[in-house]
Design an enzyme around this catalytic site. Sequence first.
Site, PDB file in Angstrom:
ATOM      1  N   VAL A 168      94.510 -31.632   6.702  1.00 37.23           N
ATOM      2  CA  VAL A 168      93.707 -30.979   7.321  1.00 37.23           C
ATOM      3  C   VAL A 168      93.586 -32.291   8.885  1.00 37.23           C
ATOM      4  CG1 VAL A 168      90.889 -29.834   7.798  1.00 37.23           C
ATOM      5  CG2 VAL A 168      92.358 -30.285   5.238  1.00 37.23           C
ATOM      6  N   CYS A 169      93.340 -30.899  10.378  1.00 34.78           N
ATOM      7  CA  CYS A 169      92.918 -31.810  11.240  1.00 34.78           C
ATOM      8  C   CYS A 169      94.054 -33.868  11.279  1.00 34.78           C
ATOM      9  CB  CYS A 169      92.185 -32.112  11.233  1.00 34.78           C
ATOM     10  SG  CYS A 169      91.304 -32.358  13.129  1.00 34.78           S
ATOM     11  N   THR A 170      93.372 -34.269  11.702  1.00 35.08           N
ATOM     12  CA  THR A 170      93.835 -35.824  11.683  1.00 35.08           C
ATOM     13  C   THR A 170      94.550 -36.263  10.697  1.00 35.08           C
ATOM     14  OG1 THR A 170      91.929 -36.827  12.461  1.00 35.08           O
ATOM     15  CG2 THR A 170      92.589 -36.540  14.319  1.00 35.08           C
ATOM     16  N   GLY A 171      94.354 -35.197   9.484  1.00 36.68           N
ATOM     17  CA  GLY A 171      94.755 -35.903   8.089  1.00 36.68           C
ATOM     18  C   GLY A 171      96.720 -35.745   7.861  1.00 36.68           C
ATOM     19  N   ALA A 219      95.878 -27.203  10.670  1.00 34.89           N
ATOM     20  CA  ALA A 219      94.873 -27.895  12.132  1.00 34.89           C
ATOM     21  C   ALA A 219      93.571 -28.186  12.428  1.00 34.89           C
ATOM     22  CB  ALA A 219      94.573 -26.456  13.620  1.00 34.89           C
TER      23      ALA A 219
END
Length: 291
Positions: A168-171, A219
């Site tokens: 998820v996201c910057t993961g 995103a």
Amino acid sequence: MKKNILLSIATVFLIISCQQNTKSEEVIESDTLSRKQTHHPQDTTQHKDAAAKAHDAVMKSVEIKEHTIKEIGILVYDGVNDLDAFGPRYIFKNIMGTNVRTIALQPGNVTTVMDLNFQPDTTIDQVDSLDILVIPGGFRGTIENVYNEELLQWIREIDKTTQYTTSVCTGGWILGKTGLLKGKKATGNWFRAQEMLADNGATFTNERYTQDGKYWTSAGVTAGMDMSLAILTELTGEDYAQAVMLDMEYDPKPPIKGGSVEKTSPKVLRFMYTMYSTMADPIFEEFEKKK
């Protein structure tokens, strides 16, 4: 609410099967009136028997796909984004027969990017297999873990056992650094997404969420919920996923246009990009020097 989700599904489908042409407002009004009716004591057993039979009949008519998911792990660390982790957790906790755990790097409490302090369920040294792995993002903590080889190796090993490996996201920065996204299509937080994924051999799709084989990426922040609902749908079917969405009343309607690069005004986009760059660059430089 969670314990009653199957009963909620049964009620929904009983209404649909008996009153397919009835409007939602009329169904609610009818239900309200029926609950206000007074029954004689001698009718209690009869009503309970009828309700039980109706429940059993509807449950048999509802198609809920079988799945083999048993163990779900959500990585957490100091500086993890709250909703990156707990949005997917909320949704995956609805998958019957599963054990959903938050997994920290070491013992002790974790503090999120928004200062929520909590006790994770376990640590990475206690987990050697998962059916679903969720890797949330954050900011400094995420960048730090991009350089955490112990964590990266743990993810590689866990990935050998997963049916779904997700970020998820910057993961996605952490997942990408493992090399597992090489040659894959992926998405991530809008900030330097294409650059960060390309550095790890992945192709940026610029989608809300993306699936490439067993790898699912999303995103920023709230997109992790969309991704998780998509996985839930694949696992349990549309009917059950829709029931979970209704349980959440998940029907987003933001007050203004925004929330993506395409829908954000150029001046606000420049402001956010400059702010993120100013914060991120020194952290990357710090860890690059330690290599």
